[in-house]
Design an enzyme around this catalytic site. Structure first.
Site, PDB file in Angstrom:
ATOM      1  N   CYS A   1     122.988 -21.031 108.207  1.00  9.36           N
ATOM      2  CA  CYS A   1     121.603 -20.550 108.172  1.00  9.36           C
ATOM      3  C   CYS A   1     120.865 -21.127 106.977  1.00  9.36           C
ATOM      4  CB  CYS A   1     121.570 -19.026 108.158  1.00  9.36           C
ATOM      5  SG  CYS A   1     122.538 -18.280 106.836  1.00  9.36           S
TER       6      CYS A   1
ATOM      7  N   GLU B   1     119.119 -10.513 109.523  1.00 11.18           N
ATOM      8  CA  GLU B   1     119.346 -11.784 108.802  1.00 11.18           C
ATOM      9  C   GLU B   1     119.183 -12.895 109.836  1.00 11.18           C
ATOM     10  OE1 GLU B   1     119.729 -12.200 105.668  1.00 11.18           O
ATOM     11  OE2 GLU B   1     120.297 -10.217 104.925  1.00 11.18           O
TER      12      GLU B   1
HETATM   13  P1  NAD Z   1     122.014 -15.491 118.460  1.00  9.94           P
HETATM   14  O1  NAD Z   1     120.784 -14.786 118.056  1.00  9.94           O
HETATM   15  O2  NAD Z   1     122.028 -16.260 119.714  1.00  9.94           O
HETATM   16  O3  NAD Z   1     123.239 -14.473 118.575  1.00  9.94           O
HETATM   17  C1  NAD Z   1     123.627 -13.650 117.499  1.00  9.94           C
HETATM   18  C2  NAD Z   1     124.359 -12.441 118.027  1.00  9.94           C
HETATM   19  O4  NAD Z   1     123.448 -11.639 118.779  1.00  9.94           O
HETATM   20  C3  NAD Z   1     125.522 -12.738 118.967  1.00  9.94           C
HETATM   21  O5  NAD Z   1     126.562 -11.820 118.700  1.00  9.94           O
HETATM   22  C4  NAD Z   1     124.916 -12.483 120.341  1.00  9.94           C
HETATM   23  O6  NAD Z   1     125.884 -12.134 121.301  1.00  9.94           O
HETATM   24  C5  NAD Z   1     124.000 -11.322 120.043  1.00  9.94           C
HETATM   25  N1  NAD Z   1     122.882 -11.146 120.988  1.00  9.94           N
HETATM   26  C6  NAD Z   1     122.337 -12.055 121.811  1.00  9.94           C
HETATM   27  N2  NAD Z   1     121.287 -11.505 122.476  1.00  9.94           N
HETATM   28  C7  NAD Z   1     121.178 -10.232 122.039  1.00  9.94           C
HETATM   29  C8  NAD Z   1     120.276  -9.170 122.309  1.00  9.94           C
HETATM   30  N3  NAD Z   1     119.275  -9.301 123.184  1.00  9.94           N
HETATM   31  N4  NAD Z   1     120.445  -7.998 121.667  1.00  9.94           N
HETATM   32  C9  NAD Z   1     121.429  -7.840 120.757  1.00  9.94           C
HETATM   33  N5  NAD Z   1     122.317  -8.815 120.449  1.00  9.94           N
HETATM   34  C10 NAD Z   1     122.189  -9.999 121.081  1.00  9.94           C
HETATM   35  O7  NAD Z   1     122.395 -16.410 117.212  1.00  9.94           O
HETATM   36  P2  NAD Z   1     123.579 -17.468 117.107  1.00  9.94           P
HETATM   37  O8  NAD Z   1     123.202 -18.653 117.951  1.00  9.94           O
HETATM   38  O9  NAD Z   1     124.880 -16.783 117.318  1.00  9.94           O
HETATM   39  O10 NAD Z   1     123.511 -17.855 115.562  1.00  9.94           O
HETATM   40  C11 NAD Z   1     122.706 -18.885 115.069  1.00  9.94           C
HETATM   41  C12 NAD Z   1     121.450 -18.333 114.428  1.00  9.94           C
HETATM   42  O11 NAD Z   1     121.800 -17.350 113.462  1.00  9.94           O
HETATM   43  C13 NAD Z   1     120.664 -19.377 113.674  1.00  9.94           C
HETATM   44  O12 NAD Z   1     119.305 -19.175 113.910  1.00  9.94           O
HETATM   45  C14 NAD Z   1     120.980 -19.074 112.216  1.00  9.94           C
HETATM   46  O13 NAD Z   1     120.023 -19.518 111.292  1.00  9.94           O
HETATM   47  C15 NAD Z   1     121.112 -17.605 112.246  1.00  9.94           C
HETATM   48  N6  NAD Z   1     121.890 -17.132 111.115  1.00  9.94           N
HETATM   49  C16 NAD Z   1     121.282 -16.416 110.125  1.00  9.94           C
HETATM   50  C17 NAD Z   1     122.009 -16.017 109.023  1.00  9.94           C
HETATM   51  C18 NAD Z   1     121.380 -15.235 107.905  1.00  9.94           C
HETATM   52  O14 NAD Z   1     122.110 -14.648 107.134  1.00  9.94           O
HETATM   53  N7  NAD Z   1     120.073 -15.198 107.785  1.00  9.94           N
HETATM   54  C19 NAD Z   1     123.355 -16.343 108.935  1.00  9.94           C
HETATM   55  C20 NAD Z   1     123.935 -17.075 109.957  1.00  9.94           C
HETATM   56  C21 NAD Z   1     123.196 -17.456 111.054  1.00  9.94           C
END
Ligand code: NAD
Length: 476
Positions: free
Chosen positions: A278, A244
């Site tokens: 999001c 997501e």
């Molecule tokens: P992010 O991708 O920076 O981090 C998300 C999660 O992934 C965190 O727990 C982080 O620690 C982990 N992570 C980071 N690097 C990783 C890796 N290499 N491997 C595995 N896990 C890793 O995102 P964010 O800044 O926390 O959230 C914001 C983003 O999330 C925005 O782009 C938003 O649109 C998206 N989002 C999408 C939805 C949806 O349902 N489509 C919902 C909410 C947020």
């Protein structure tokens, strides 16, 4: 339960402190206020081992009993709304009223998910055979959540994974681990040991989880950039994935709207949770015939909103959750300034190293389609407003985007709005409606906004694989 200290991981039903700790910052103050465990690789191994050991008995537990326990977890969260609300605001920054909505939504979502039935499909039933497809669990799910809705978005994973008989290792964002750790603590007295493990840690923990050979599926919510890394890492042993990811949602306003009535709705579609949603409106397209009055009404409404510490009464928009995101949004504003775009509101960002990550509500007037603020996901309180002439033109501009998460259409003519909605290349479209994710409907992104869905039967089945039984009919 004490929600202000004593943050431990949950591994095999036990409280586990970290071998090391990481600091958690209150974004309204820009200063650390608590520490969370920093999970070591050995501790992750023990969490995965606990989930694996717990799996056979949990998968064999009658579905009705699993449902009842997921429902009970939802109730326990509802029983702890006050403590969780304060904590969520401190680590995430959102106003108390929004934190409360998130927690109540989490409890209710788990309860709603516990009612969705796992279907069995009878493909053939004739004189010769019965062919029946059932859905069996995958094993251990590694769940990774972001910082914007740490609890609600974790619930979207916990409910369906557990109802279908999987066990889980859940990892919140390092920016918002505390309330999720408390959910693990609440679950200790409800779920069998090892069914739901919660671990927190720094930047290494996510890749360890997605590359772990003991994990069968990754359910990830976060940015598109990270999602691609998750997919690559999970490919090594063909882990199942649900991704997501990010969005750049367009709101399209048709010429017939009641300008005065719609201005505040459009504002909140973009600025709820301080724009860190999001499915927030990230590009606002207004028909040229009403561009001036609607833009004036939105600016007037936005100017009245109080930005401040989410823990203070009257705050409508809190700070940005974390420093890297603050810097990212700031760079988008600076880019708009350097390119000479017109600011309708905001645009002045304070240069602070230590105070809270506050950002003024910023509205930008008709930036070009190829500008960064239109092309990129801002994920903060900055919105470009753009005018359009024809439906064909605005649909093409809305769809000219690598993302395809959601969007919205606003009109007094329901049929006309639905017609436009059907032309949008996104997983969800809201029609004269605020952002609403039904527990009973599929939610997912087209294009680079994701793979797979959450919610509804489709979301439930993402945590299963099929097993088809082909049975010869015995003579009567
Ligand atoms: P992010 O991708 O920076 O981090 C998300 C999660 O992934 C965190 O727990 C982080 O620690 C982990 N992570 C980071 N690097 C990783 C890796 N290499 N491997 C595995 N896990 C890793 O995102 P964010 O800044 O926390 O959230 C914001 C983003 O999330 C925005 O782009 C938003 O649109 C998206 N989002 C999408 C939805 C949806 O349902 N489509 C919902 C909410 C947020």
């Amino acid at each position: 339960m004490d929600f202000s200290s004593d943050f431990t991981m949950t591994i095999d039903g036990e409280a586990v402190a970290g071998d090391a700790t990481l600091e958690v910052v209150n974004p309204a103050q820009g200063a650390a206020f608590a520490t969370a465990p920093d999970c070591s690789r050995a501790q992750l191994d023990s969490a995965v081992a606990a989930a694996k050991t717990a799996f056979p008995a949990w998968a064999a537990t009658p579905e009705a009993d699993r449902r009842a326990l997921v429902h009970a977890l939802g109730q326990a969260i509802l029983d702890n709304v006050e403590g969780l609300t304060q904590l969520l605001t401190r680590e995430q920054g959102k106003p108390l009223f929004e934190a409360k909505i998130e927690i109540v939504s989490m409890g209710k979502l788990l309860q709603a998910q516990s009612t969705i039935e796992i279907p069995v499909h009878v493909a053939e039933d004739n004189a010769h055979r019965i062919v029946e497809t059932r859905h069996v669990p995958l094993g251990v799910v590694g769940a990774i959540s972001p910082w914007n809705f740490p609890l609600l978005l974790s619930a979207f994973k916990i409910g369906p994974a557990l109802v279908t008989g999987n066990t889980m290792v859940l990892k919140p964002s390092p920016f918002t681990p505390l309330s999720t750790l408390k959910i693990g603590e609440i679950a200790r007295s409800i779920l069998p040991p090892g069914v739901l493990n919660v671990v927190s840690g720094g930047d290494d923990l996510g890749p360890w989880l997605t590359g772990h050979p003991g994990i069968d599926k990754i359910s990830f919510t976060g940015s598109t950039q990270t999602g691609k890394r998750v997919l690559a890492n999970a490919a090594a042993d063909l882990k199942r994935v649900t991704l997501e990811l990010g969005g750049n949602d367009a709101a399209i306003v048709l010429p017939d709207v009641d300008v005065a009535a719609v201005a505040d709705k459009l504002f909140w579609s973009a600025f709820g949770n301080n724009g860190q949603i999001c499915i927030a409106t990230k590009r606002l397209y207004i028909h040229e015939s009403i561009y001036e009055p609607l833009k004036t009404a939105i600016v007037a409404y936005a100017a009245r909103m109080k930005v401040g510490d989410g823990a203070e009464q009257g705050t409508r928009l809190g700070p940005i959750n974390n420093r890297p995101q603050y810097d990212r949004v700031k760079s988008l504003i600076q880019d708009a300034r350097e390119n000479g775009y017109n600011f309708l509101l905001g645009g002045e960002v304070q240069n602070t190293e230590s105070a809270g990550y506050f950002m003024p509500i910023t509205l930008i007037d008709n930036p070009p389609d190829d500008s960064r603020i239109v092309q990129e996901e801002q994920f903060g309180p900055v919105l470009p407003l753009m005018s359009y002439s024809t439906i064909d033109e605005v649909v093409a501009r809305a769809n000219d985007c690598a993302f395809g998460l959601a969007g919205s259409v606003w009109s007094q003519d329901d049929d006309a709005a639905v017609e436009v909605a059907r032309r949008l290349d996104t997983g969800t479209v809201f029609i004269n409606h605020d952002q609403y994710l039904s527990p009973f409907a599929a939610f997912g992104g087209h294009k680079e906004s994701g793979i797979g869905v959450e919610g509804g039967v489709e979301g439930l089945l993402e945590y299963t694989q099929t097993q088809t039984l082909v049975r010869k009919k015995q003579p009567a």
